[in-house]
Structure formats: C-alpha cells, structure tokens
Design a protein around this motif. Structure first.
Motif, PDB file in Angstrom:
ATOM      1  N   GLU A 161      12.330   3.789  -1.765  1.00 25.32           N
ATOM      2  CA  GLU A 161      13.061   2.658  -1.177  1.00 25.32           C
ATOM      3  C   GLU A 161      14.204   3.155  -0.296  1.00 25.32           C
ATOM      4  O   GLU A 161      14.479   2.591   0.770  1.00 25.32           O
ATOM      5  N   GLU A 222       0.045   2.362  -5.575  1.00 25.44           N
ATOM      6  CA  GLU A 222       0.012   0.915  -5.697  1.00 25.44           C
ATOM      7  C   GLU A 222       1.404   0.388  -6.029  1.00 25.44           C
ATOM      8  O   GLU A 222       2.307   1.142  -6.390  1.00 25.44           O
ATOM      9  N   ARG A 224       5.160  -1.538  -5.611  1.00 26.75           N
ATOM     10  CA  ARG A 224       6.287  -1.515  -4.676  1.00 26.75           C
ATOM     11  C   ARG A 224       6.427  -0.175  -3.977  1.00 26.75           C
ATOM     12  O   ARG A 224       6.741  -0.120  -2.790  1.00 26.75           O
ATOM     13  N   ASP A 227       4.070  -0.003  -1.138  1.00 33.17           N
ATOM     14  CA  ASP A 227       4.470  -0.929  -0.081  1.00 33.17           C
ATOM     15  C   ASP A 227       5.632  -0.372   0.736  1.00 33.17           C
ATOM     16  O   ASP A 227       5.639  -0.454   1.970  1.00 33.17           O
ATOM     17  N   ARG A 230       4.228   2.652   2.915  1.00 33.56           N
ATOM     18  CA  ARG A 230       3.386   2.244   4.043  1.00 33.56           C
ATOM     19  C   ARG A 230       4.196   1.529   5.122  1.00 33.56           C
ATOM     20  O   ARG A 230       4.011   1.779   6.327  1.00 33.56           O
ATOM     21  N   THR A 231       5.095   0.658   4.703  1.00 35.28           N
ATOM     22  CA  THR A 231       5.898  -0.059   5.702  1.00 35.28           C
ATOM     23  C   THR A 231       6.847   0.882   6.423  1.00 35.28           C
ATOM     24  O   THR A 231       7.031   0.783   7.642  1.00 35.28           O
ATOM     25  N   SER A 318      -7.300  -2.127   0.497  1.00 37.45           N
ATOM     26  CA  SER A 318      -5.888  -2.202   0.892  1.00 37.45           C
ATOM     27  C   SER A 318      -5.501  -1.035   1.791  1.00 37.45           C
ATOM     28  O   SER A 318      -4.739  -1.198   2.746  1.00 37.45           O
ATOM     29  N   HIS A 319      -6.047   0.147   1.511  1.00 36.62           N
ATOM     30  CA  HIS A 319      -5.754   1.285   2.383  1.00 36.62           C
ATOM     31  C   HIS A 319      -6.456   1.135   3.729  1.00 36.62           C
ATOM     32  O   HIS A 319      -5.927   1.553   4.770  1.00 36.62           O
ATOM     33  N   PHE A 322      -4.350  -0.966   5.694  1.00 38.01           N
ATOM     34  CA  PHE A 322      -3.188  -0.207   6.168  1.00 38.01           C
ATOM     35  C   PHE A 322      -3.511   0.514   7.467  1.00 38.01           C
ATOM     36  O   PHE A 322      -2.671   0.594   8.374  1.00 38.01           O
ATOM     37  N   ASP A 325      -3.059  -2.003  10.058  1.00 40.08           N
ATOM     38  CA  ASP A 325      -1.646  -2.272  10.315  1.00 40.08           C
ATOM     39  C   ASP A 325      -1.019  -1.174  11.167  1.00 40.08           C
ATOM     40  O   ASP A 325      -0.188  -1.448  12.050  1.00 40.08           O
TER      41      ASP A 325
END
Length: 939
Positions: A161, A222, A224, A227, A230-231, A318-319, A322, A325
């Motif tokens: 984070e 997987e 948080r 997430d 990746r973001t 999900s990957h 990504f 994205d």
C-alpha cells in the motif's frame, strides 16, 4: 485513561502537561527530539535485536511514539516543527537502517508506518527527495527480498500500500519520477560473456527502478495486496507516456516476460480434463426434468462445480483482465506492442494453442476443458488488440507485415532488440511446435461438433455462440462460408414477411399448449430488440449517420495490422459446413441432451443476430425465387387521359405497387430453406408423439406450469385441473397399481411450500396472470443453464426438492395440510383423492417410459416407440404401460434401444418446450429485424 479523558470534558487523568505539550509546537518538538535521541541510544546499545526482546520492544515503542507525534502534528495548524526536524536531520536514514537490520517484524512494521506518515504529510518534499527515496526503497527491497524474514500478511499489505501511494503521487505529479527512477546507461558491449537469458530478463536494470519490480512481485496475489500492486503498476505504465527514458526502460525490462509467464503459469494450473456439472442440490429445473446425470469425476477429471477449480479459473481470468487494463492505461505504442508480442509468443503459441492441439474427445474431457477455457477467455476480454491476436492466430488468418509504428528511433530500436531477444530465447529453450496453418480452431470446432459426447457438442456450440455474438467479423471468412450481398435496400416484401411470420408462429402453436402465448411472445420481442441493439455490428446500422453519410466509431477495432476489414452485408451459403452441422444436431432434437439443445438454439439465434448477416436464403426463403400466382391486372389506358389526370395516374401506380408488395408468394418445396424444413419436421414429430403417448397434452401442460412456477420469484400454487377418465387407461382398477406420489405433483408446493395457499381457486383453467407469467417465457433464451456461469436467468431456488413426497398434483386442490380441513374435502371437486393418486401414478409411469425419434413419413418401423405401449392395443393402457418397464427390455427391443438412442418421455417433454420457445424466439427475431434494420419492402 484516554477513554475517561474524552468522556469527562476538560478533565485529564493523564500526567500533567501532556496535552499542553501536544498543543505547543515547541514542547512537541522537544518531546520528539527526546524520543528520537532515546531511539538512537537503544539501537546503538543493542547488539542483537533478534535475541534481545526487551530492547526490540523498546525500539518498537519509540518508533510508534515518533510516528504518533508526526501523525498528530500533520493534522494540527502550522507550524510543524517535528516534520521539519525529520526532514532536516534526515531521521528516515537511521530509521530505515534500524528496520532493515532488526529482523523483527514489529520493528519493520513501525518503520514502514513512519515512512508512510512522512509521505502522507505532503510537506518538506519527502517524495521528491532522492535520499528519502533511496532509504525507503532500500528498506522495502531488503524486507521483501528472497533472504528476508517472512512477513505477515498485514505487514505485506502495508508495504504494498505504501508503494501504491508513491505511484499515485507519481501519476498526479510526473515531475517527482526522477527521484524513484534513474535511467542508467548500461554498456552492452562489456556483457558479451553474460548469459543471454539473464540479459533478456532485464535483471541488469533492476536497480534503476526498484519500486517497479517490487510491485511486479505482488501482481499475482489475491485480495487487497494484489489490487494495490496491479493498480500501482498501471499508474507507472501510464506515466511512461510522459517520459521517453521510462518508456524505453519498460520496453527493455522484463515486464512483458513476467506478465506472460505469470499468465501461462496460472493457465497451467487449470485442470487438463473437465466435465460440466452443477453443485449437489442446485440442479436447474430444466435439467432436473430431463435425463440429466451427474458426470463422473476422478482425481484427474475435475468438475466445473468444484470450488478449487472455480478459484483457479477466477484467478486466471482476473490476471487476464489485468493484461487488458495494462493495455488500456498504456499510452505508449512501443510498450503496447512489446506486451502484445510477448502475449502471443509466450502464451498463445507456447501454451494456449498446444493445449487446443493436444485435446481429445476420447480421453475423459480434455476437449471440454480447452474449449471451455477459450470461451471464458473470449467472454472476459473486450480489448480489440488482444481479441485480434487470439483469433487471428488460432483461426490462421494471413499475416500482414508492416514497419514499426513508433515515431522515435531509439524506442523502436529498443523494441527490436527485445523482439530479437525473445525470438532467440524461444528458439533456444522451446522446441518447435505445430502451427494453426495445419490444424486451426475451425478444424477443432468442426471435429468437436461431430463428437459422440453431448458435453463436447454443447461446449463447442457455446464457443461458436461467443465468437458469433462478440466477434462476428472473425467468423465471416473462417467459421462460416458466406456470400456477399450486392443488392441495395430491402428485398423481402411485406407479403412474404407476413407469410413467414404466420409460418413460424403456426409452428409454435402446432407444438400445443393451453396458455395464451401473447405475453411470452412479447417478452421474446423485447429480448430480441435488446440483443440486436447491443450487437457490436449493429451500431453502424442503427446509429445516426454523419453529414458524410457514414458513421465511424474509433477504438472498436484492433490497431494491429491484419485485422478483418469492415464487415459487409452477407448471407450463408447452402453448402456451409457449419450450417449443415447445426442442421444435423437439430435433426435429433428430442433425443439430444437439454444442454445441447439450449446451446444449439443459442448459436442459431446468435448467427441471425448480426445486422449484416442476411437471414434470407438459409433461414427464410430467398426473395429472388418468389413465385406468385398470375393475376389479371387491371387494364388501364393512360394514353387517352388528359393532362389533368396525371395525379390520378400516379396514385394508381402507387396503389398497384403497394398491392404488388402485399402479394403472398407460393413456397415450392425446393425453395424452402432446409432450416425451415427441419423445424417443420420437428413439429411433425411432436404430432407423432401426441398420437402415440397417452395424456400427452396434459403432461405437456403440467411441465409448462412446472417451469413457470420454478422461474417465477412470486410463484403461487399451481391449480388443479380435473380431467374425467377418457379411456380404460384411466378407469382401470386402482387395485392393480398401488397409489404412488408423482414426481411432478404439487410442484409449486414443493418449490415454495410457504406459498401453498388457495389464492387461485377462482381460476378455472389455472392460467397465471400476466404479472405472474412475466418471467416465465424463454426456455431457450431464459433457461440458459448450459454452464455454471450462465446468467440468462436466475438459478432455481435452493429448496427445489426432486424426491419430496407431497400430495398429488391431481389431488383435489393444492392446499397445504391443515387439521381444519376434513378428509372429504376432495370429494367436493368431483374426483376422489384415491382416484387422483392413481392418475398421478399413471402420469409418473408414462413419464418414465422411453421413446426414440418418430419414424419419418413414408417409412415403416416395427417398433416406432419401444417400451411405450404393450403388445395389445385394446388392453388396459395402465396394465400395458406397467408391463413394459425398463427391466423388461430384452431381445429385439433391447437391440433396438442400443441402435437408436432412447430417452424418457419426461426428457422429451422438456425438449418439446425448448423447441416451442425457440420457435417463438425466431419469430420475434425476424419481426424485430424487419423493423430495426428495414429489411422489408412496402412499395
């Protein structure tokens, strides 16, 4: 003590002066300096924090106190002397060293929290400070490296984070990028002896941007932490468009390699053999009322209902999303091309295509597996470049060679070097494999549709549906044999259209039923309108045209060369292999599995949904072959009319043209499309079933009511229709057949026992109101339960009990048991309860009988419906049905069952309803297309 301080206003139980010190900047700074000095003394005095637990706890407490002071000060008005002191004295350097060398997770966590607090303060330009960034990244790299201690999940989340927060600030202010990224010039000439693979993976550039690689290590996680990673990586890639140095560095880094190999690793975790199944107790009603059997699973053959399989599938998809994205956020053409090149070489060519090539229909489900995986991939993606790469390669479309599209020579050269390194690594470490030029996706689909396995046929049809519905332009020259339509404007006349609609609706009505199908048809019209308007090809047909007469929609096509050209009006050729295959599956409609029929009807509807696919010629008669009865046209001699009658002449010409368009053409047998002929043959087969199977109409209506009750969220108990005995079949002695509970009796009570009320006793025929039936239409479109992820209709309620014994459907009324009702209640309605139970037992016996396909007209069959009737047609029908149960099949009848596929009457009834809904769906589709795309001529 803090609680009491907040509870009692103005009263402090803490030591005197603490509150004043917090409000006074000078006292706060003095406290901060004192705590920082104590921290340094503790650290210098501790020889081994891993063993000296007391010293480690004191250091952790000091770090926590410093962080709390800084956090509290950042929320107070200026000045902020503690934050200024932290910046001036660079306290983050010793804090980073303490956390790095402590080997203590609590100390590491408090050190990370202090860095995060300094960044969040947004003062003193910490995030732009080179020393601060180096100290922080040294800490993060050391604690997440291979030789570091194992961090807890909470600490790892805080680390990632914090990294994400840094990327957020870089995204908002690209000027701070140089503090975190340094483009070092590497002398490649000195690395001639270095392993080419090491050079390829970009390990020599890792120290240039450690934040980038830290996020890459967590993108597969997987929750948080994944997430955040990746973001944050997306934000860095997005910033590459503002920095030429970062753009070139990303191209030469191992980002594309790690992403492609990671995707391949997740794909490899999926089971090689798969069967489609449903969890126990959650079988959809449309399958429960058929001959559905749960497939056999082993340690090697995995069920699609398995939670482990669903978890692996979700992680892989999900990957994959990504990847999409990343491409959507990336504004650099060079980075995009590098990513796509690695996606094709490492994933498509080395993993996905070989799995398709090695799949087999005889090894327990590998064809089902790979076809399902490919369908899920195409359903999950909508990025045109990724879709193009997948379908272009698997369908073996011709390549188009072009020059690099980059405008900067240095970046293009970097991408060329990366491409050469990729090709070298593939040639060195990977054995050459077959290419789609020898066996492509079309070959696999055609072979799978001829399989003996119903599951293979079903999943293949679902894959075809996805390609037709979402990527129709790729199917025009590959899956389908098409002919281009050169004629402009509509060719079908309104008279022909009305006849076609009458024909389709008459077929639907010929199936039978007591309900009013107007509302069901209206629901199909709405569904067809939604499907046609949302089709990717329809937007160019229904969107308002620009001033130039055309409509362009950028971003909907791939940027990679070689994409199919803009789709044009076309139709299927009669010799199209896909059409012939669909007709072959349609011919055995009533003995197919329900899943196969749902997939088949869905594929046909998707084939006819594209606005550029003309349905004349393969679904409807060809307008160029219309035949009309010669009619004497009204003789009109305009030569003798005066000039004043020119308007009248024009009006008469218009009326003549209108009458001409309204003429009804005659259909010669040779001109009717094979598809309509097959549909008509299926309806004829229903008539054969009706004539051979006792109580066919009653059983069909019961099945329809059962589906309506199961699909309605506000279902009410199904009313009881009382039918007097019509033959010796129903009036035979009840003593010969003990009363048994029907498997389909009182279905509404069994599905919704709490709704068993006599609220519908006033309905003599038991028809549901419009609101009650609004969600019941659409077996082929509304009961799309072919796969566990299907979303065409809601799943049945979990309390759907197939074997629960309840009062018979043909009992007096569907009242729930009540001590207030006497035993003679049923006598008031004309049929004794014992006789109703006998009727239910007879119905259940009929439903369990097995039938095959009816014999075509003109052919003789010694046993048209084996196991259905007794040898003596004049004997009691009840006795004859019971005398031909499954255990009595032997001799000639047993051999006949082996030659011809037999299904139960219950299974056949479900397929009959699927056919009826499919006919209504086709009629609605033809009607909506005529209005939406202007396919009918009126004049």
């Amino acid at each position: 003590m803090d609680f009491w301080s907040r509870l009692i206003a103005g009263t402090s139980l803490a030591p005197g002066g603490n509150k004043a010190a917090s409000n006074n900047p000078e006292k706060r700074l003095a406290r901060f300096k004192r705590e920082y000095s104590q921290l340094l003394q503790l650290w210098r005095g501790a020889s081994n924090l891993a063993k000296d637990h007391e010293a480690a706890e004191n250091i952790r407490s000091s770090l926590q106190e410093l962080t709390q002071i800084l956090s509290d000060e950042s929320r107070r008005p200026l000045p902020h002397p503690c934050i200024t002191f932290a910046s001036t004295k660079q306290i983050y350097i010793p804090v980073g060293k303490i956390a790095t060398t402590s080997n203590s997770e609590p100390i590491i966590r408090e050190g990370v929290a202090l860095f995060a607090t300094l960044i969040d303060s947004e003062e003193e330009d910490f995030v732009e400070n080179d020393t601060f960034s180096k100290s922080l990244m040294n800490l993060l790299v050391r604690i997440t490296g291979a030789n570091s201690i194992r961090l807890g999940s909470d600490t790892e989340v805080e680390v990632v984070e914090l990294s994400f927060n840094i990327t957020t600030k870089i995204r908002l202010d690209p000027e701070i990028l140089p503090a975190w990224f340094t483009a070092t010039q590497h002398d490649d000439t000195t690395d001639s002896e270095q392993d080419q693979h090491e050079k390829f993976t970009g390990k020599t550039h890792k120290e240039d941007f450690p934040l980038f690689y830290l996020l890459i290590d967590y993108i597969h996680h997987e929750g948080r932490i994944g997430d955040f990673a990746r973001t944050g990586l997306l934000y860095i890639i997005e910033a590459a468009s503002n920095s030429m140095a970062l753009e070139q560095w990303i191209v030469e880094s191992d980002l594309a390699t790690l992403m492609a190999t990671g995707l391949g690793a997740l794909y490899s975790q999926l089971s090689r053999k798969l069967v489609i199944d449903f969890p126990t107790g959650e079988l959809p009603p449309i399958l429960a009322f058929s001959d559905y059997e749960h497939p056999i699973t082993t340690a090697e053959i995995v069920s699609s209902a398995s939670l482990d399989f669903q978890g692996h599938m979700e992680t892989f998809l999900s990957h994959l999303v990504f990847w999409q994205d990343v491409l959507n956020h990336c504004n650099s053409v060079e980075v995009k091309q590098t990513l796509l090149e690695h996606f094709q070489v490492i994933f498509l060519q080395q993993l996905l295509y070989p799995s398709l090539l090695e799949s087999s229909d005889v090894d327990g489900g590998s064809s089902v597996a790979v076809l399902t995986y490919l369908r899920r991939i195409l359903e999950s993606l909508d990025h045109p470049d990724m879709i193009h790469l997948i379908l272009h390669y698997l369908l073996a479309l011709p390549d188009t060679t072009t020059t690099p599209s980059g405008t900067r020579a240095s970046i293009s050269a970097a991408r060329k070097r990366k491409s050469m390194d990729l090709a070298t690594m593939m040639a060195t470490h990977i054995e050459p494999a077959s290419t789609p030029a020898l066996f492509n996706l079309v070959d696999l689909i055609q072979a799978s549709l001829k399989s003996e396995s119903q599951q293979t046929i079903s999943v293949t049809l679902q894959l075809v549906s996805v390609i037709l519905r979402r990527h129709h332009r790729y199917a025009v020259t590959t899956l389908l044999w098409t002919s281009q339509i050169l004629a402009e404007g509509p060719q079908r006349t309104i008279g022909a259209h009305e006849k076609e609609m009458d024909f389709l609706l008459s077929l639907a009505g010929g199936v039978g039923g007591e309900d009013n199908f107007d509302e069901a048809y209206e629901n199909h019209v709405k569904d067809s309108m939604s499907a046609l308007e949302s089709h990717p090809c329809s937007i160019t047909l229904i969107a308002p045209k620009s001033a130039g007469g055309t409509s362009k929609f950028p971003g909907s096509q791939a940027t990679i060369p070689g994409a199919p050209r803009d789709i044009r009006s076309h139709t299927l050729r009669p010799e199209d292999p896909m059409l012939k295959t669909l007709l072959g599956v349609l011919a055995s409609f009533f003995t197919n599995s329900v899943e196969t029929n749902l997939s088949l009807t869905g594929a046909v509807v998707d084939l006819a949904t594209c606005g550029f696919m003309r349905i004349e010629g393969w679904l409807l008669p060809d307008p160029s072959k219309y035949i009309y009865i010669e009619e004497d046209e009204e003789a009109e001699d305009s030569y003798f009319m005066g000039i004043g009658d020119l308007i009248e002449i024009e009006e008469k010409e218009q009326m003549r043209a209108l009458r001409k368009m309204r003429r009804t053409p005659n259909w010669a047998e040779s001109q009717i499309p094979k598809f309509l002929t097959e549909l008509n043959a299926l309806v004829d087969q229903v008539s054969s079933y009706r004539s051979e199977i006792p109580r066919f109409d009653e059983l069909l209506q019961q099945r329809r009511d059962a589906f309506q009750a199961a699909s309605s969220n506000t279902a009410t108990p199904i009313p009881i229709r009382q039918h007097p005995p019509r033959s010796s079949f129903e009036s035979s002695s009840r003593s010969s057949s003990p009363p048994r509970k029907s498997g389909f009796d009182s279905l509404a009570q069994r599905i919704f026992p709490e709704l068993a009320t006599p609220s519908r006793s006033n309905s003599p025929r038991g028809r549901r109101s419009g609101q009650e039936r609004s969600s019941s239409s659409g077996l082929s479109g509304g009961y799309g339960f072919a796969t566990p992820t299907s979303s065409r209709n809601a799943a049945p309620p979990p309390q759907f009990p197939m074997g629960l014994e309840t009062p018979s459907r043909d009992s007096s009324r569907a009242f729930s048991p009540s001590p207030l009702r006497g035993a003679d209640t049923s006598q008031k309605h004309g049929v004794p309860a014992s006789q109703a139970a006998a009727f239910a037992a007879v119905d259940q016996s009929i439903l369990a009988r097995k039938v095959g396909l009816p014999t075509p007209k003109g052919e003789l069959s010694p046993i048209p419906f084996p196991n259905l009737r007794g040898s003596d047609p004049d004997s009691s029908k009840e006795g004859s049905v019971q005398g031909t149960d499954d255990s009595s099949i032997s001799g000639a009848e047993g051999e006949k069952e082996q030659e011809q596929k037999l299904v139960t009457v219950s299974h056949m009834l479900t397929n009959v309803l699927v056919l009826q809904e499919f006919l209504l769906e086709l009629a609605a589709l033809v009607q909506v297309r005529a209005g939406l795309f202007g396919e009918v001529r009126y004049v």
